[in-house]
Enzyme design. Structure first.
Site, PDB file in Angstrom:
ATOM      1  N   GLU A 172       0.956  -1.385   0.228  1.00  0.00           N
ATOM      2  CA  GLU A 172       0.135   0.222  -0.204  1.00  0.00           C
ATOM      3  C   GLU A 172       1.212   1.872  -0.087  1.00  0.00           C
ATOM      4  O   GLU A 172       1.712   1.081   0.656  1.00  0.00           O
ATOM      5  CB  GLU A 172      -0.423   0.372   1.548  1.00  0.00           C
ATOM      6  CG  GLU A 172      -2.719  -1.096   1.099  1.00  0.00           C
ATOM      7  CD  GLU A 172      -3.001  -0.847   2.419  1.00  0.00           C
ATOM      8  OE1 GLU A 172      -2.808   0.091   3.424  1.00  0.00           O
ATOM      9  OE2 GLU A 172      -4.123  -1.564   2.940  1.00  0.00           O
ATOM     10  N   ASP A 195      -5.995   9.734   9.299  1.00  0.00           N
ATOM     11  CA  ASP A 195      -5.132   9.277   9.895  1.00  0.00           C
ATOM     12  C   ASP A 195      -4.635   9.386  11.022  1.00  0.00           C
ATOM     13  O   ASP A 195      -4.916  11.008  11.290  1.00  0.00           O
ATOM     14  CB  ASP A 195      -3.653   9.277   8.707  1.00  0.00           C
ATOM     15  CG  ASP A 195      -3.996   8.434   7.948  1.00  0.00           C
ATOM     16  OD1 ASP A 195      -4.017   7.615   7.917  1.00  0.00           O
ATOM     17  OD2 ASP A 195      -4.536   9.287   6.490  1.00  0.00           O
TER      18      ASP A 195
END
Length: 263
Positions: free
Chosen positions: A49, A60
């Site tokens: 990823e 995040d």
């Protein structure tokens, strides 16, 4: 069949679970980031990823937010991220790469041009965390037509009413977020994850990969044992943030991959 489909077929035939590693493109700088990405397959990573740096990464936690900021400070862009993938493809034509990030840089690039550029760079799938299924015509459907997998996130708050909508146009695999919150949040629990994975797998034939809160080989094994594999992101990004060498980062990643592969 995409590289992602082929990888899961290969793992399934071998009776193995997948290990997926996330790194931020351009962190700590463009050159070292590419070295780290190139070292991942030999460390046991099945799918990479590749984070796309963005100024407002709302899903995040601090670790990956800071990684994105370091990358942006070094001048990392969407074009440079795709160039990194293309460079990786010069020596590795089999390891799948999933580009993970937010829609704004893709929208700014232009969806049609982005899809052409992503395919040419050797990208296999997309995770765009701020595009819900209601916006599938925006990127998801065009991406699938271009031959890219569009991977969707399911979470502990994705109830039975919402789940079919989430799964509707998903391909490649389903990414189950094991804990409520941002990346780098509390540790995942195999006991908590198992029934959720079973619930998702009852509705789809796609592999279900579990991420968020995995930091140790033991935890990677525990989570992979109740799913089709596990993802580690923040813990790897933290090693990079500490200034570890490429070899040290790769050794840590290998310990995690070995854990997942023991499941």
């Amino acid at each position: 069949m995409t590289r992602i489909d082929a990888k899961f077929a290969e793992l399934n035939a071998a009776g193995k679970k997948a290990f997926v590693a996330y790194v931020m493109a351009g962190d700590p700088d463009e050159a070292k980031s590419l070295e780290i990405v190139k070292a991942l397959p030999a460390a046991g990573v099945d799918i990479i990823e590749l984070g796309l740096p963005f100024t407002d990464p709302m899903a995040d936690g601090p670790t990956i937010q800071l990684a994105g900021q370091r990358a942006l400070d070094q001048g990392m862009t969407l074009n440079k991220t795709l160039a990194m993938a293309a460079d990786f493809r010069k020596t590795d034509d089999t390891t799948p790469i999933v580009l993970m990030g937010y829609y704004n840089p893709i929208y700014s690039h232009g969806v049609d041009q982005f899809l052409v550029d992503a395919v040419n760079a050797g990208i296999d799938g997309l995770i765009v965390v701020d595009l819900p299924p209601e916006e599938d015509d925006e990127l998801c459907i065009p991406a699938q037509k271009a031959g890219l997998n569009f991977i969707r996130l399911a979470t502990p708050t994705t109830d039975d009413k919402r789940l079919p909508t989430v799964l509707q146009n998903t391909s490649g695999f389903v990414y189950y977020v094991s804990v409520t919150g941002t990346t780098g949040a509390a540790a995942a629990s195999g006991a908590d994850v198992a029934p959720e994975v079973a619930r998702i797998k009852a509705k789809t034939d796609l592999p279900v990969i579990v991420g968020f809160g995995v930091r140790t080989p033991e935890k990677a094994q525990e989570i992979a044992a109740v799913a089709d594999g596990t993802v580690v992101g923040s813990a790897i990004v933290n090693e990079i943030a500490q200034g570890k060498s490429v070899a040290e980062v790769a050794a840590y990643v290998k310990s995690l991959a070995d854990g997942a592969h023991r499941a």
